[in-house]
Design an enzyme around this catalytic site. Structure first.
Site, PDB file in Angstrom:
ATOM      1  N   SER B 101       0.477  -7.222  -0.277  1.00 36.25           N
ATOM      2  CA  SER B 101       1.478  -6.229  -0.636  1.00 36.25           C
ATOM      3  C   SER B 101       2.536  -6.794  -1.590  1.00 36.25           C
ATOM      4  O   SER B 101       2.893  -7.959  -1.509  1.00 36.25           O
ATOM      5  CB  SER B 101       2.136  -5.742   0.651  1.00 36.25           C
ATOM      6  OG  SER B 101       3.442  -5.330   0.405  1.00 36.25           O
ATOM      7  N   CYS B 102       3.017  -5.937  -2.507  1.00 37.80           N
ATOM      8  CA  CYS B 102       4.085  -6.361  -3.428  1.00 37.80           C
ATOM      9  C   CYS B 102       5.461  -5.968  -2.904  1.00 37.80           C
ATOM     10  O   CYS B 102       6.476  -6.334  -3.474  1.00 37.80           O
ATOM     11  CB  CYS B 102       3.893  -5.733  -4.802  1.00 37.80           C
ATOM     12  SG  CYS B 102       2.547  -6.465  -5.708  1.00 37.80           S
ATOM     13  N   VAL B 103       5.512  -5.162  -1.897  1.00 37.09           N
ATOM     14  CA  VAL B 103       6.798  -4.803  -1.299  1.00 37.09           C
ATOM     15  C   VAL B 103       6.740  -5.112   0.188  1.00 37.09           C
ATOM     16  O   VAL B 103       7.623  -5.025   0.916  1.00 37.09           O
ATOM     17  CB  VAL B 103       7.180  -3.319  -1.516  1.00 37.09           C
ATOM     18  CG1 VAL B 103       7.657  -3.098  -2.932  1.00 37.09           C
ATOM     19  CG2 VAL B 103       6.020  -2.400  -1.196  1.00 37.09           C
TER      20      VAL B 103
END
Lengths: 166, 103
Positions: B101-103
């Site tokens: 995940s990037c967040v």
């Protein structure tokens, strides 16, 4: 000189614009850093101050005029003349925010909370604050301080720091 | 990929130390991996680990935001429980793949 031996230890991100894509670029980078255990400090200046100003942060827009990357939902280019019509920019912006929510990207105020919960710090640029006639109480509670660019550079001190301008 | 011994049990791990088979995970393995990360696991840690295991095994993507809203920990506590890189560390200790995940 292997990159692994010189990891990034701190990112200093400057955000000078108020449109959704630039503000989110800054926030995603800051949050991503914090998630990786990298120190992150974000400095909002000029129109970027909108992103941390209480009564503006929820109303960020993306430009529907002069934005050649903008597409219609089907992928066709977005006609600039359409973007000029009242309400179109707000509609497009609302759609963008909905898409982001689907990917679990939070609204700006919640994003600031995520970043600060992880130890990231948010600053407002003193010069821009004075220029726009703003006060400390106009800003989100997550804003740590109003500082000068000189103080920002002081905070940047140390090995393994990167300064990124958005 | 390699084999590694944790708490007397041989498990397969990636080059970065993430378990390749989540079913090889036990509480004892978790305690041993956590020790490598410099973390002493408490009940609170295990509540988080079980939550993220359950979510991941169901095929849901994990984000720090979703964990912060899980009702088990808030974001601040999550960072305190797994200092540094919480999502990565918690995933490794929970025996699930490295988060994407990037967040």
């Amino acid at each position: 000189m292997e990159a692994k031996n010189h990891p990034i230890k701190k990112v200093m991100i400057i955000c000078a614009k108020a449109n959704i894509e630039d503000v989110y670029a800054a926030l995603v980078m800051a949050n991503g850093a914090v998630m990786e255990g990298i120190e992150a400090k974000v400095f909002f200046t000029f129109f970027g101050l909108d992103a941390i100003t209480k009564n503006r942060m929820k109303k960020l827009h993306t430009a529907t005029v002069g934005n050649p990357g903008l597409r219609m939902p089907g992928g066709l280019p977005f006609p600039t003349i359409l973007g000029m019509l009242p309400g179109v920019e707000a509609g497009v912006s609302a759609m963008m925010k909905k898409q982001m929510e689907r990917l679990d990207i939070p609204p700006v105020d919640e994003f600031l909370e995520l970043i600060t919960a992880g130890g990231g710090e948010i600053y407002a640029c003193k010069l821009a604050v004075e220029m726009f006639g703003l006060k400390k109480e106009d800003f989100s509670e997550h804003v740590k301080d109003i500082i000068t660019i000189g103080q920002f550079y002081e905070l940047a001190a140390g090995e393994g720091t990167q300064i990124i301008f958005v | 990929m390699a084999e590694k011994m944790y708490a007397g049990k041989s498990v397969s791990v990636t080059d970065e130390g993430y378990l390749t088979d989540p079913t090889q995970w036990t509480r004892e393995v978790a305690i041993a991996i956590a020790k490598e990360e410099g973390i002493e696991l408490t009940d609170k840690h295990f509540a988080v680990l079980e939550y993220i295991r359950e979510k991941t095994l169901k095929g849901e993507a994990l984000t720090i935001r979703s964990i912060g809203k899980s009702g088990i920990v808030d974001t601040k506590d999550f960072y305190q429980l797994f200092p540094g890189a919480p999502l990565k560390k918690a995933s490794r200790i929970a025996g699930i793949p490295k988060p994407t995940s990037c967040v």
